[in-house]
Design a protein around this motif. Sequence first.
Motif, short mmCIF file in Angstrom:
data_model
loop_
_atom_site.label_atom_id
_atom_site.label_comp_id
_atom_site.label_asym_id
_atom_site.label_seq_id
_atom_site.Cartn_x
_atom_site.Cartn_y
_atom_site.Cartn_z
N GLY A 152 -0.66 12.08 3.83
CA GLY A 152 -0.45 10.66 4.03
C GLY A 152 0.44 10.39 5.22
N PHE A 153 0.20 9.27 5.89
CA PHE A 153 1.01 8.89 7.05
C PHE A 153 1.08 7.37 7.10
CE2 PHE A 153 1.17 7.65 11.58
CZ PHE A 153 2.35 8.27 11.95
N GLY A 154 2.31 6.83 7.20
CA GLY A 154 2.36 5.38 7.21
C GLY A 154 3.72 4.77 7.34
N VAL B 155 -4.05 6.85 5.87
CA VAL B 155 -3.25 6.18 6.90
C VAL B 155 -2.90 4.81 6.32
CG1 VAL B 155 -3.22 5.28 9.24
CG2 VAL B 155 -4.38 7.45 8.75
N VAL B 156 -1.63 4.59 6.05
CA VAL B 156 -1.20 3.48 5.22
C VAL B 156 -0.17 2.63 5.96
CG1 VAL B 156 -0.05 2.87 3.07
CG2 VAL B 156 -1.64 4.78 3.12
N HIS C 117 0.84 -1.20 0.00
CA HIS C 117 0.00 0.00 0.00
C HIS C 117 0.87 1.25 0.00
CE1 HIS C 117 -2.16 -3.31 2.02
NE2 HIS C 117 -3.20 -2.87 1.33
N TRP C 118 0.32 2.33 -0.56
CA TRP C 118 1.09 3.57 -0.66
C TRP C 118 0.11 4.74 -0.63
CZ3 TRP C 118 5.99 3.96 0.26
CH2 TRP C 118 6.69 5.14 -0.08
N PRO C 119 0.50 5.88 -0.05
CA PRO C 119 -0.41 7.02 -0.01
C PRO C 119 -0.77 7.52 -1.40
CG PRO C 119 1.41 7.33 1.53
CD PRO C 119 1.75 6.14 0.68
N GLU C 120 -1.96 8.04 -1.52
CA GLU C 120 -2.46 8.57 -2.79
C GLU C 120 -1.60 9.73 -3.27
OE1 GLU C 120 -6.45 10.96 -4.28
OE2 GLU C 120 -6.56 9.68 -2.52
#
Length: 550
Positions: free
Chosen positions: A336-338, A360-361, A216-219
């Motif tokens: 984004g945060f992850g 939130v990733v 998964h990755w932030p948009e």
Amino acid sequence: MLLTTLLTAAALVAGSATPSVAAVTAPVGVHPDGTRPQVLAMPVPGPLEVGFTFKPAESGTLSGVRFYQNASNSGVVSASVWSSTGVLLAQAPVNPAAAVGWRTVPIELDLDADVTYTVSVLDNDGRIPAIENFFAEPKTTNGIVTAAKAGVYKSSAGFPTIGQTSSGLVDVAFTANPDLESGSEPSEPEPTDPVTAAPTPDPAGPVSAVGPDGTHWPENTPRADAARVVNVKPTWSAIAAAITAESKTSDDVVICVAPGTITGGNGAGSSAKGVLQDIGNASRTSRILVSACAGVGTVKTAGDKGIAFVGVRGVSIVGIDMGSTSVMLRNVEAFGFGYTTVGTLLVTANGGRGVQNADVVEVVAGAEAVTGVGYDRMEVKSADGYSVNDLSFSGLYAAPHYKERGSNAHTDTIQFVTTTGSGTITNVLLEDSAIFQSSNQGIIAGSNSGGEMRNTLVVGGKTSQLRYPVYEGGQPIVAANSLHGTWSNLAVETSTVAGSVSSSYSFSTVEASASTKGDRGFSKLVPLTLADLDEMAPVPTAERLAAIWG
């Protein structure tokens, strides 16, 4: 003077009990619908908490607390459900002004078979109605087991414990469902697929493992190896300066934080000052990536006050190790945060443009249960009229918070709540995620609207405790409260809910998904084993995270 003494002067009302029945399909109680009080209003000074204690013969769902409104302004101001030890399981306010007759206060709670509960109402005036000797002997009525002197009261607000044979005309709206989880261990399933698929030929349940897996990755965020590089020292001030400068550019850029430890933090409460605050550009073509370019885990944070990101726009912070620190994201946009662990996570809208388009990733909100705490693992909050919209959780893993035995704290794994004002929580996405129930709820929604749940596992009750047993001294979990609160127009796909689904959830679609009860579009879930959980939601240990995050 004891209420029992006052009630001995009352005459018996005929037809005050009904015979036991083996099974019911609609909500029932111990009083027939036509029951009326023999004494309309006892001369007992208020306040008075009055109710009765019972055990369900079979597991099922409480949909409301019923009571007889004996005057147009009765004095009843709340209805409550208690555990056998006096822990408040649920409570709802009551407007004392209403027509005379039976009223039902909606309270949604799954109840376990052969477990003791108490329901009660608080009458500030004490003018309660009464039927004498209703609880004179043990009996089972509509699958509801009551002992002699099951009527209870307290001469003040709180858990009523003084027993009496009389009824204050407080009742339950209960529907038996023996297939709901009970306090016993799940039975060993027959050799078959983890779930059945009665309503649909599609296989139900997750189609692949859930939780963090590195995919998964932030948009709208570039990868580090495909962006222009800006190198900075491991300080928040250096990161802030670089974000401010790059907010004026438009190409793909990564701010590479040098290996080391970032110090500082002003707390993670709703009003905490941010380590990054009011910076960035939500209109930027792509988000600015802030990352540990030498590898996840090479940049860590230090300090126990907590870390807040406030009013940050057009930025994704990926791969900076927060450890067990509490983190707050407030009024963020295109953010984004992850790729980190956190102790707790708060997402809150209380100013600016609220929370919009936030991801939130691959966040691990605990791989192990935390014991002896009285607060939520994660919270999404709308306050002061500001809204949360388009918030997504992808590859999330959230372990329980367990409170002490006897604690009245409300402890959830994820709570969505609007605290003040008319702000809304809309279009939340839960994707490829695993959520395990805390002492009270797994997910409790606060009038959420829209959104999706895709390939997600929510586990409650005894199934959750296969992985995370309640600790000695912890509050026992008496119900599998997986999806509770209120959520409208939620789309569910290839997801599994081990536990209950609140009747206050409405679904736009339910596809290839399973729940314990197996209704409302869900297929019926075969009880999961620990091996099933290990396959569906691997524990995100440090070793596993290092392998998948690199």
